[in-house]
Motif scaffolding. Structure first.
Motif, mmCIF file in Angstrom:
data_model
loop_
_atom_site.group_PDB
_atom_site.id
_atom_site.type_symbol
_atom_site.label_atom_id
_atom_site.label_comp_id
_atom_site.label_asym_id
_atom_site.label_seq_id
_atom_site.Cartn_x
_atom_site.Cartn_y
_atom_site.Cartn_z
ATOM 1 N N PRO A 154 0.848 -1.492 0.401
ATOM 2 C CA PRO A 154 0.104 -0.079 -0.131
ATOM 3 C C PRO A 154 0.442 0.857 -0.043
ATOM 4 O O PRO A 154 1.759 1.213 0.917
ATOM 5 C CB PRO A 154 -1.032 -0.341 1.882
ATOM 6 N N GLY A 155 0.412 2.030 -0.774
ATOM 7 C CA GLY A 155 1.645 4.086 -0.940
ATOM 8 C C GLY A 155 2.652 3.286 -1.975
ATOM 9 O O GLY A 155 3.114 4.711 -1.743
ATOM 10 N N PHE A 156 2.943 2.474 -2.145
ATOM 11 C CA PHE A 156 4.202 2.399 -2.704
ATOM 12 C C PHE A 156 4.352 3.255 -4.538
ATOM 13 O O PHE A 156 4.785 3.415 -4.990
ATOM 14 C CB PHE A 156 4.608 0.983 -2.243
ATOM 15 N N TRP A 157 2.648 3.162 -4.672
ATOM 16 C CA TRP A 157 2.410 3.432 -5.903
ATOM 17 C C TRP A 157 3.030 4.734 -6.242
ATOM 18 O O TRP A 157 3.596 5.566 -6.921
ATOM 19 C CB TRP A 157 1.127 2.827 -6.889
ATOM 20 N N LEU A 158 2.465 5.759 -5.045
ATOM 21 C CA LEU A 158 2.655 7.051 -4.801
ATOM 22 C C LEU A 158 4.297 7.229 -4.486
ATOM 23 O O LEU A 158 4.738 8.381 -5.143
ATOM 24 C CB LEU A 158 1.969 7.660 -3.660
ATOM 25 N N LEU A 159 4.545 6.404 -3.289
ATOM 26 C CA LEU A 159 5.682 7.245 -3.452
ATOM 27 C C LEU A 159 7.130 6.552 -4.655
ATOM 28 O O LEU A 159 7.917 7.029 -4.945
ATOM 29 C CB LEU A 159 6.312 5.924 -2.401
ATOM 30 N N GLY A 160 6.813 5.542 -5.104
ATOM 31 C CA GLY A 160 7.391 4.925 -6.644
ATOM 32 C C GLY A 160 7.157 5.866 -7.557
ATOM 33 O O GLY A 160 8.074 6.749 -8.498
ATOM 34 N N ALA A 161 6.079 6.760 -7.640
ATOM 35 C CA ALA A 161 5.775 7.388 -8.908
ATOM 36 C C ALA A 161 6.531 8.995 -8.490
ATOM 37 O O ALA A 161 6.660 9.451 -8.907
ATOM 38 C CB ALA A 161 4.170 7.876 -8.366
ATOM 39 N N GLY A 162 6.713 9.519 -6.981
ATOM 40 C CA GLY A 162 7.185 10.416 -6.549
ATOM 41 C C GLY A 162 8.438 10.432 -6.888
ATOM 42 O O GLY A 162 9.157 11.496 -7.244
ATOM 43 N N LEU A 163 9.194 9.482 -6.054
ATOM 44 C CA LEU A 163 10.225 9.071 -6.809
ATOM 45 C C LEU A 163 10.742 8.865 -8.164
ATOM 46 O O LEU A 163 11.727 9.687 -8.637
ATOM 47 C CB LEU A 163 11.230 8.282 -6.432
ATOM 48 N N LEU A 164 10.171 8.922 -8.942
ATOM 49 C CA LEU A 164 10.145 8.886 -10.616
ATOM 50 C C LEU A 164 10.050 10.148 -11.061
ATOM 51 O O LEU A 164 11.293 10.657 -12.074
ATOM 52 C CB LEU A 164 9.603 8.271 -11.032
ATOM 53 N N LEU A 165 9.519 10.735 -10.103
ATOM 54 C CA LEU A 165 9.539 12.605 -11.135
ATOM 55 C C LEU A 165 11.284 13.142 -10.642
ATOM 56 O O LEU A 165 11.229 13.841 -11.801
ATOM 57 C CB LEU A 165 8.414 12.671 -10.835
ATOM 58 N N ASN A 166 11.202 12.682 -9.453
ATOM 59 C CA ASN A 166 12.149 13.369 -8.601
ATOM 60 C C ASN A 166 13.778 13.171 -10.032
ATOM 61 O O ASN A 166 14.289 13.952 -10.157
ATOM 62 C CB ASN A 166 13.170 13.225 -7.333
ATOM 63 N N PHE A 167 13.559 11.217 -10.130
ATOM 64 C CA PHE A 167 14.846 10.731 -10.889
ATOM 65 C C PHE A 167 14.129 10.952 -12.130
ATOM 66 O O PHE A 167 15.711 11.649 -12.720
ATOM 67 C CB PHE A 167 14.416 9.218 -10.723
ATOM 68 N N ALA A 168 13.827 11.871 -12.968
ATOM 69 C CA ALA A 168 13.372 12.268 -14.008
ATOM 70 C C ALA A 168 14.181 13.320 -14.656
ATOM 71 O O ALA A 168 14.885 14.115 -15.310
ATOM 72 C CB ALA A 168 11.956 12.282 -15.257
ATOM 73 N N VAL A 169 13.936 14.524 -13.466
ATOM 74 C CA VAL A 169 13.856 16.431 -13.483
ATOM 75 C C VAL A 169 15.756 15.755 -13.086
ATOM 76 O O VAL A 169 16.634 16.787 -13.579
ATOM 77 C CB VAL A 169 13.204 16.542 -12.629
ATOM 78 N N ILE A 170 16.227 14.866 -12.532
ATOM 79 C CA ILE A 170 17.630 14.967 -12.045
ATOM 80 C C ILE A 170 18.582 14.571 -13.232
ATOM 81 O O ILE A 170 19.574 14.957 -13.371
ATOM 82 C CB ILE A 170 17.681 14.518 -10.755
ATOM 83 N N VAL A 171 17.921 13.510 -13.597
ATOM 84 C CA VAL A 171 18.820 12.990 -14.752
ATOM 85 C C VAL A 171 19.335 14.033 -16.038
ATOM 86 O O VAL A 171 19.700 14.008 -16.670
ATOM 87 C CB VAL A 171 17.981 11.984 -15.460
ATOM 88 N N LEU A 172 17.821 14.109 -16.146
ATOM 89 C CA LEU A 172 17.788 15.730 -17.365
ATOM 90 C C LEU A 172 18.138 16.794 -16.810
ATOM 91 O O LEU A 172 18.651 17.202 -18.067
ATOM 92 C CB LEU A 172 16.523 15.477 -18.203
ATOM 93 N N ASN A 173 18.877 17.177 -15.834
ATOM 94 C CA ASN A 173 19.572 18.092 -15.789
ATOM 95 C C ASN A 173 21.106 17.969 -15.428
ATOM 96 O O ASN A 173 20.953 19.067 -14.210
ATOM 97 C CB ASN A 173 18.477 19.286 -14.995
ATOM 98 N N GLY A 174 21.495 17.152 -15.465
ATOM 99 C CA GLY A 174 23.116 16.855 -15.118
ATOM 100 C C GLY A 174 23.147 15.723 -14.283
ATOM 101 O O GLY A 174 24.526 16.404 -13.333
ATOM 102 N N GLY A 175 22.613 14.845 -13.740
ATOM 103 C CA GLY A 175 22.859 14.822 -12.014
ATOM 104 C C GLY A 175 22.130 15.810 -11.169
ATOM 105 O O GLY A 175 22.491 14.209 -9.501
ATOM 106 N N LEU A 176 21.867 16.790 -10.661
ATOM 107 C CA LEU A 176 21.931 17.406 -10.228
ATOM 108 C C LEU A 176 20.002 17.579 -9.926
ATOM 109 O O LEU A 176 19.144 18.231 -10.968
ATOM 110 C CB LEU A 176 22.158 18.200 -9.445
#
Lengths: 47, 196
Positions: free
Chosen positions: B83-105
């Motif tokens: 329970p809840g991990f789909w939200l946790l994972g979605a949030g992490l994925l959003l952060n990961f996407a913007v981090i990766v697309l902007n040089g790793g930070l």
């Protein structure tokens, strides 16, 4: 040594398994949340 | 602080819910806990603790952050049915996407930095890492997926000086949801498999 080992076994056996599980779950969740998010605290300038 | 608040509130709400329903508050047997530990400790040392965060070279920061986020993504994926991990994972994925697309930070705009630490513009510059944290100061026009960056702050709350992202909001919501749901009835066989 044997007494210590025996006492440790008794201690572990008496641990409330549900409470231990709960603590492990909360600590793991805390680590995940802080690792995944960890909002920016202004680069450390405020420390 | 904010995220731990979500955890505490979720726990209190879930326990209150269990009390009202007169059922025991459950716990989860999360899998591959070592992955969360493996990802958390280096981040703590590299980006949080004052004594150690200043020792990490700026050139290492992006690689470390991206690598550790991948470990957390793996952890979230393995536990995705909880329970809840789909939200946790979605949030992490959003952060990961913007981090990766902007040089790793994680990008943060100059406007947000100025609101966060007013009057310290000599301490940071556009295009560079913000202090010893995990952010890079970038103009919105130069930021890919700028709406996912660390752009939110708490105006009027001078003691809570943090900037957070939409991904962070989802992660907080996911943590709350997970802990809230453990105070309710087990609904499915799937729930029963991972929940005590």
């Amino acid at each position: 040594m044997k007494t210590i080992a025996r006492d440790l076994n008794i201690f572990v056996a008496n641990l409330n398994t549900n409470k231990v599980r709960m603590i492990i779950m909360l600590v793991t969740l805390g680590m995940f949340v802080l690792g995944a998010a960890a909002p920016e605290d202004a680069g450390g300038f405020l420390h | 602080m904010i995220l731990l608040t979500a955890v505490v509130l979720g726990l209190c709400a879930g326990m209150a819910r269990a009390q009202v329903l007169k059922i025991p508050y459950r716990s989860l047997d999360l899998k591959v806990i070592w992955l969360a530990l493996l990802a958390f400790i280096p981040q703590l040392l590299a980006f949080t603790l004052p004594a150690t965060r200043s020792k990490l070279p700026d050139t290492w920061a992006p690689f470390l952050l991206v690598g550790l986020q991948i470990a957390l993504l793996a952890f979230a994926w393995v536990n995705r049915k909880q329970p809840g991990f789909w939200l946790l994972g979605a949030g992490l994925l959003l952060n990961f996407a913007v981090i990766v697309l902007n040089g790793g930070l994680m990008p943060i705009s100059p406007t947000t930095v100025e609101r966060l630490i007013p009057g310290m513009s000599d301490q940071w510059q556009i295009g560079a890492r913000l202090g010893t944290g995990k952010d890079i100061v970038l103009l919105d026009s130069a930021t890919r997926l700028w709406f996912l960056s660390d752009r939110f702050i708490f105006p009027g709350w001078p003691k809570i000086r943090v900037a957070f992202s939409l991904g962070d909001v989802l992660i907080a919501a996911g943590a709350f949801w997970m802990l809230w749901s453990l105070g309710g009835q087990q609904n499915t066989e799937q729930d029963k498999k991972g929940v005590q």
